[in-house]
Design an enzyme around this catalytic site. Structure first.
Site, short mmCIF file in Angstrom:
data_model
loop_
_atom_site.label_atom_id
_atom_site.label_comp_id
_atom_site.label_asym_id
_atom_site.label_seq_id
_atom_site.Cartn_x
_atom_site.Cartn_y
_atom_site.Cartn_z
CG ASP A 1 51.60 25.05 107.84
OD1 ASP A 1 50.56 25.27 107.19
OD2 ASP A 1 51.83 25.55 108.96
CE LYS B 1 44.77 26.55 110.25
NZ LYS B 1 45.93 27.37 110.57
CD GLN C 1 47.22 30.08 112.39
OE1 GLN C 1 47.01 28.89 112.19
NE2 GLN C 1 46.84 31.02 111.55
N1 GUN Z 1 48.72 31.77 109.25
C1 GUN Z 1 47.89 32.08 108.22
N2 GUN Z 1 47.81 31.06 107.34
C2 GUN Z 1 48.61 30.08 107.81
C3 GUN Z 1 48.93 28.77 107.34
O1 GUN Z 1 48.48 28.30 106.29
N3 GUN Z 1 49.79 28.07 108.13
C4 GUN Z 1 50.31 28.57 109.28
N4 GUN Z 1 51.14 27.79 109.97
N5 GUN Z 1 50.02 29.78 109.74
C5 GUN Z 1 49.17 30.52 109.01
#
Ligand code: GUN
Length: 301
Positions: A120, A53, A97
């Site tokens: 998100d 990311k 996350q």
């Molecule tokens: N963990 C795995 N995929 C995601 C996601 O799309 N967002 C977040 N915040 N955590 C994750």
């Protein structure tokens, strides 16, 4: 194989290129979009996601703020960091996350994020806005699926869609997005009766259950579009050196589905790459909204 392959990797590259172009426009107006990613603990898969990311955020010209906290971080300290990021004008998007360690209440943390920075789309306000057809921040994976479906089909109006899986992160928001585009939507799940026959009525099947290769070709109507959200690592025998071999598969049995479907996303290289691309798109959207700038076209629901 008879189905057209929907190439998520190529698609995601196009989305990132469009985001990069729009970031240049926004910077010319005096603002640099910024994304803060918070990682608590040392889960190796999460660490890889967070690294990717950060890298892609910088590649499209945005600012990346990474906050790596030890696994013992208290809920109060995490909430204090979120409050700081909420108040920081350089931060337009915040992502914590998941999963977080067990001693932290994930819902409490997600709901502490300013809904306008909730890239998100997990905050209860955004869930409500999406469910009532209002302007929301939309969860990245379903948004990526929607973008691919829109390009492949043009219009989704009147198509029958079955979403297999009812998670808050994918299944439910996916169904809302399809409904918003005037598809006729059914959500199927573990208690659904005659799920195979139900799926065979669908012009679009979105599989998001986390069960390796559950959806097989006999579930699919000839010519239907199959969107496979699953990413499952399964055993695949042993290597020459005797160590276990694994492979990634989706929730759909690719070969049998591809014999019947009109179009299908592969795993890997389908939905997966679209998720981070949509996170970047959401950050840009949040930045534009926060600063009264025109929102880019084609990057939101
Ligand atoms: N963990 C795995 N995929 C995601 C996601 O799309 N967002 C977040 N915040 N955590 C994750």
């Amino acid at each position: 194989m008879t189905a057209t392959l929907i190439d998520g990797k190529a698609f995601a590259a196009k989305v990132r290129a469009k985001v990069a172009e729009e970031v240049t426009r926004v910077k010319a107006a005096g603002v640099t979009p910024g994304l803060a990613v918070v990682l608590v603990g040392e889960d190796p898969a999460s660490a890889v996601y967070v690294r990717n990311k950060g890298k892609q955020t910088v590649e499209v010209g945005m600012e990346s703020f990474e906050h790596k906290l030890p696994a013992e971080t208290s809920e109060a300290d995490l909430l204090a960091l979120i409050a700081k990021l909420n108040a920081d004008p350089a931060v337009h998007g915040i992502l914590c996350q998941l999963p977080v360690p067990d001693h932290i209440d994930a819902d409490k943390v997600l709901d502490a994020i300013d809904p306008a920075k909730d890239v998100d789309g997990f905050h209860i306000s955004n869930v409500g806005l999406l469910g009532t057809g209002q302007k929301a921040m939309v969860p990245c994976t379903p948004l990526g699926c929607l973008m691919m479906l829109r390009v492949h089909h043009g219009s989704l109006s009147g198509l029958n869609a079955v979403v297999v899986g009812r998670s808050n992160i994918v299944g439910k928001p996916m169904a809302q997005l399809l409904l918003r585009d005037s598809a006729t939507v059914t959500i199927a799940h573990s208690r659904t009766k005659e799920i195979e026959a139900l799926c065979r009525t669908a012009d679009i099947v979105v599989a998001a259950v986390g069960r390796p290769e559950m959806v097989t070709g006999d579930w699919i109507k000839p010519g239907a579009t199959v969107i496979d959200v699953g990413i499952n690592r399964i055993d695949a025998g042993v290597k020459d050196d005797g160590s276990p071999r694994t492979k990634l598969v989706g929730d759909c049995h690719f070969d049998s589905c591809a014999e019947v479907a009109g179009a299908i996303t592969p795993v890997p290289g389908g939905v997966g790459p679209m998720t981070i691309a949509c996170l970047l798109a959401n950050t840009l959207t949040a930045c534009c909204r926060a600063n009264g700038l025109d929102e880019p076209e084609g990057l939101t629901a």
